[in-house]
Motif scaffolding. Sequence first.
Motif, short mmCIF file in Angstrom:
data_model
loop_
_atom_site.label_atom_id
_atom_site.label_comp_id
_atom_site.label_asym_id
_atom_site.label_seq_id
_atom_site.Cartn_x
_atom_site.Cartn_y
_atom_site.Cartn_z
N VAL A 173 -25.75 23.57 -10.33
CA VAL A 173 -24.51 24.28 -10.27
C VAL A 173 -24.39 25.10 -8.99
N THR A 174 -23.13 24.92 -8.39
CA THR A 174 -22.90 25.65 -7.10
C THR A 174 -21.37 26.54 -7.61
N LEU A 175 -21.63 27.62 -7.11
CA LEU A 175 -20.00 28.24 -7.43
C LEU A 175 -19.82 29.18 -5.87
N TYR A 176 -18.59 29.73 -5.99
CA TYR A 176 -18.13 30.13 -4.83
C TYR A 176 -17.67 31.56 -5.06
N ARG A 177 -17.84 32.53 -4.02
CA ARG A 177 -17.32 33.85 -4.02
C ARG A 177 -16.49 34.34 -2.90
N ALA A 178 -15.39 35.48 -3.14
CA ALA A 178 -14.87 35.91 -1.99
C ALA A 178 -15.75 36.64 -1.13
N ARG A 179 -15.04 36.46 0.35
CA ARG A 179 -15.85 37.43 1.38
C ARG A 179 -15.02 38.31 2.00
N GLY A 180 -13.93 37.62 2.61
CA GLY A 180 -12.85 38.31 3.33
C GLY A 180 -12.86 38.01 4.73
N CYS A 181 -11.82 37.68 5.46
CA CYS A 181 -11.42 37.65 6.78
C CYS A 181 -10.16 38.09 7.29
N ALA A 182 -9.93 37.81 8.47
CA ALA A 182 -8.59 38.20 8.94
C ALA A 182 -7.56 37.28 8.56
#
Length: 578
Positions: free
Chosen positions: A496-505
């Motif tokens: 199982v692969t999930l994704y998370r928020a990082r933030g960029c311009a």
Amino acid sequence: MNALERTLENAVLDSRRSVADFGAFLVEQNKLTEAALARAGLLAAESHERLEVVLTRLGLLSERDLGDALAQFLDIPLVSAADFPQVPLVEDKLNRKFLQDARLVPLAESAAGLAVAMVHPLDQDTIDAVRFAIGRPVLLRVAYPSDFDSAFERLYGDGKSLIHQIFADASQQRDDSTSDDVDKLKDSASEAPVIRLVNLIITRGVETRASDIHIEPMANELRVRYRIDGVLQVAESPPPRLSSAVISRIKIMAKLNIAERRLPQDGRIAMAVRGRDIDFRVATRPTIHGESVTLRILDRSHLQLDLPALGFDDELTGAFRAALNQPHGILLVTGPTGSGKTTTLYAALLELNKPDRKILTIEDPVEYQLPGIDQTQVKPQIGLTFASALRSFLRHDPDIMMIGEIRDSETAQIAVQAALTGHLILSTLHTNDAASAITRLLDMGIEDYLLASTLNAVAGQRLVRSLCPDCREAYLPVAELIARLGLQALTASASVTLYRARGCANCSQTGYRGRSSIVEVLPISDAVRQTILKSRDAGAIQRIAADEGMQTMFVHGMKKALAGSTSVEEVLRVTRAA
């Protein structure tokens, strides 16, 4: 006339010719009609503004369409926000005031010359001035106005943002915050700094993709907040002494009574922002510190009225369309305020809209105008309510009717009667999930046998923020989380692969950009009808639907999390599941 004066005159003539040629190019490329160009040219001559400025102000071209056209016409590159430098260049030769007035930012120096980004690359006078000042060739690039504003504020703001510069301009304005004189309120609202301030607040709301702008007077500040992707974000606050002037300016734009501060008022504003036609729904209400204003931003250019584009997967689209294709009955969309219910109904209406069908709507308010559909807005002050409009609609022989919201038992009763007489009814209801809509209608006094025989389906929905595709980060969740959320059963993959928020311009460091729907569609099967007749329990209805294969909002959201469209945290936030 000396040589210098002759040179300057020739430069002006060249600039005028270039602008005229550009206008002809726009007509030739079918981006403008000749009549529209003539209108813009006349206004530009009267106001002494550049043609490009007038074209976007009138909404004839968006700023991006204009930038693309300028780059194509001049055969020069178009810069993006990432192309602007990290520090100012050639400050000793080009001062801040000149760059601001010329709407120009130096990009890079090379052996070939100085590359500059210009909002108005047809301005030959400015190009000649830059060439003279630096003593080198000028390499032109086209910049979008919004990208220029952001870059200029970052590079040359001197610690003061554009909004603070406007505050400084307004510092000498008289304080009419406690005045009841209508003429004084109009005068203060019509002063240039206030107009610039209100326009800036509105423009920033559109540029940041906000759905709402909240302007709220507090004890010691005038608070401005933007709801971006469903989350409120605080912006820089204007001085509290400008509260009455700012609120009055918005009320004038919305054609509201600026002298009435004791009662709530509703209005609309239609204006071009950055070349895009935007509608604003304006609502005012009195508070202990003054009037509070909320502007709902209705951007028709970004409206997607297509079920898959709204976030429906194939399974949900099939179930929803099956209910839509019924010749009569009721289809409900439920969810909290701001969950996209009306947009879903608009998408449904466009699918149903055929020349052989008569479709009538009663809404509060009409948010978007749909071609080929008769839309009516409620006006309770003259007795035009949902219920009274529905009674009138039945005398116009419609095939399909859309009710903006079922708010009371009278409207619910008429909707059921209309469904019984062969009409398809679409409406919204405020409940937490699809099953709860059934118990809500029963509580409104609808007989269980009538509801069981008229209801086709109920769709419940929420909006979740979409992860920014440029900076999202994949990770492997711990086994306890996989088991707790039941993720393994939702994927064919061994891991199982999930994704998370990082933030960029590109997402303003939030990690999210845009929103999509998570949906559950509850078809009214025979088993569900029997449950309605036997019990008012939403839980029992939910269990029967789940046994028959209904996909809940939580499951739909987790599938999107596994696909990388959103995060698990976001799904849990809007479904309140654990």
